[in-house]
Scaffold this motif. Structure first.
Motif, mmCIF file in Angstrom:
data_model
loop_
_atom_site.group_PDB
_atom_site.id
_atom_site.type_symbol
_atom_site.label_atom_id
_atom_site.label_comp_id
_atom_site.label_asym_id
_atom_site.label_seq_id
_atom_site.Cartn_x
_atom_site.Cartn_y
_atom_site.Cartn_z
ATOM 1 N N UNK A 1 -11.656 -14.715 15.660
ATOM 2 C CA UNK A 1 -10.714 -13.702 14.662
ATOM 3 C C UNK A 1 -10.260 -12.479 15.476
ATOM 4 N N UNK A 2 -8.995 -12.404 15.070
ATOM 5 C CA UNK A 2 -8.230 -11.150 15.807
ATOM 6 C C UNK A 2 -8.169 -10.271 14.378
ATOM 7 N N UNK A 3 -8.308 -9.040 14.718
ATOM 8 C CA UNK A 3 -8.074 -8.070 13.564
ATOM 9 C C UNK A 3 -7.084 -6.969 13.954
ATOM 10 N N UNK A 4 -6.291 -6.231 12.998
ATOM 11 C CA UNK A 4 -5.495 -5.105 13.153
ATOM 12 C C UNK A 4 -6.013 -4.295 12.098
ATOM 13 N N UNK A 5 -6.614 -3.279 12.230
ATOM 14 C CA UNK A 5 -6.968 -2.134 11.256
ATOM 15 C C UNK A 5 -5.902 -1.390 11.474
ATOM 16 N N UNK A 6 -5.282 -1.035 10.245
ATOM 17 C CA UNK A 6 -3.991 -0.009 10.275
ATOM 18 C C UNK A 6 -4.378 0.898 9.280
ATOM 19 N N UNK A 7 -4.456 2.306 9.647
ATOM 20 C CA UNK A 7 -4.683 3.476 9.088
ATOM 21 C C UNK A 7 -3.500 4.500 8.920
ATOM 22 N N UNK A 8 -3.567 5.463 7.994
ATOM 23 C CA UNK A 8 -2.310 6.339 8.107
ATOM 24 C C UNK A 8 -1.053 5.701 7.980
ATOM 25 N N UNK A 9 -0.868 4.515 7.228
ATOM 26 C CA UNK A 9 0.401 3.907 7.193
ATOM 27 C C UNK A 9 1.405 4.514 6.538
ATOM 28 N N UNK B 1 0.901 -1.240 0.146
ATOM 29 C CA UNK B 1 -0.015 -0.037 -0.047
ATOM 30 C C UNK B 1 0.887 1.588 -0.126
ATOM 31 N N UNK B 2 0.369 2.266 -0.472
ATOM 32 C CA UNK B 2 1.080 3.603 -0.637
ATOM 33 C C UNK B 2 0.869 4.261 0.892
ATOM 34 N N UNK B 3 1.950 4.850 1.221
ATOM 35 C CA UNK B 3 1.992 5.706 2.482
ATOM 36 C C UNK B 3 0.323 6.533 2.570
ATOM 37 N N UNK B 4 -0.083 6.607 3.732
ATOM 38 C CA UNK B 4 -1.350 7.106 3.888
ATOM 39 C C UNK B 4 -2.424 6.237 3.962
ATOM 40 N N UNK B 5 -2.202 5.053 3.296
ATOM 41 C CA UNK B 5 -3.363 4.151 2.887
ATOM 42 C C UNK B 5 -3.756 3.223 4.252
ATOM 43 N N UNK B 6 -4.505 2.252 4.079
ATOM 44 C CA UNK B 6 -5.037 1.551 5.003
ATOM 45 C C UNK B 6 -5.067 0.055 4.792
ATOM 46 N N UNK B 7 -4.709 -0.932 5.801
ATOM 47 C CA UNK B 7 -4.956 -2.578 5.541
ATOM 48 C C UNK B 7 -5.419 -2.840 6.743
ATOM 49 N N UNK C 1 2.656 -12.150 8.140
ATOM 50 C CA UNK C 1 2.000 -11.806 6.698
ATOM 51 C C UNK C 1 2.791 -10.526 6.382
ATOM 52 N N UNK C 2 3.285 -10.303 5.351
ATOM 53 C CA UNK C 2 4.107 -9.310 4.877
ATOM 54 C C UNK C 2 3.186 -7.850 4.596
ATOM 55 N N UNK C 3 3.768 -6.782 5.342
ATOM 56 C CA UNK C 3 2.888 -5.367 5.074
ATOM 57 C C UNK C 3 4.154 -4.538 4.505
ATOM 58 N N UNK C 4 4.081 -4.053 3.360
ATOM 59 C CA UNK C 4 4.933 -3.182 2.631
ATOM 60 C C UNK C 4 4.235 -1.820 2.364
ATOM 61 N N UNK C 5 4.833 -0.850 2.797
ATOM 62 C CA UNK C 5 4.150 0.662 2.667
ATOM 63 C C UNK C 5 5.350 1.390 1.715
ATOM 64 N N UNK C 6 4.777 1.885 0.631
ATOM 65 C CA UNK C 6 5.758 2.705 0.061
ATOM 66 C C UNK C 6 5.465 4.320 0.016
ATOM 67 N N UNK C 7 6.410 4.832 -0.168
ATOM 68 C CA UNK C 7 6.367 6.193 -0.053
ATOM 69 C C UNK C 7 5.875 7.010 -1.365
#
Length: 125
Positions: free
Chosen positions: A78-86, A12-18, A119-125
């Protein structure tokens, strides 16, 4: 045994969510601490957030406080992690983990007994 299986990672791009999910099974007790950790290349693993299944109370690492939200669906275990403003510095392999609490509280400093595969999370600038 408490099998844990993560899903939802990606790029995801910076500022996005997963939203990450962690399907859990095998635990029937409510006094479990359910947590998310992450590890970036060349860095130590760090705790991101934890929820106490019994009370729903949560704690977060300072770096994600206000941006990430951890939650748990008791009906589906089920466990969740909402990630905003990445941010790019959030890029890492994210792991869910579980351990029982006999103190009535949860901490990211506990020695967690059960772990998912990551699980891999990649945040691009």
């Amino acid at each position: 045994q408490v099998p844990l299986v993560e899903s939802g990672g990606g790029s995801v791009q910076a500022g996005g969510s997963l939203r990450l999910s962690c399907a859990a099974s095998g635990y029937t007790y409510r006094n479990y601490c359910l947590a998310w950790f992450r590890q970036a290349p060349g860095k130590e693993r760090e705790g991101v957030g934890v929820i106490y299944r019994y009370s729903g109370s949560t704690n977060y690492h300072d770096s994600v406080n206000g941006r990430f939200t951890i939650s748990h669906d008791n009906a589906t275990n089920t466990l969740f992690l909402q990630m905003n403003s990445l941010k790019p510095e959030d890029s890492a392999v994210y792991y869910c983990a579980a351990t029982r609490s006999f103190t009535g509280v949860c901490s990211l400093q506990y020695n967690y007994e059960y772990w998912g595969q990551g699980t891999q999370v990649t945040v691009s600038s």
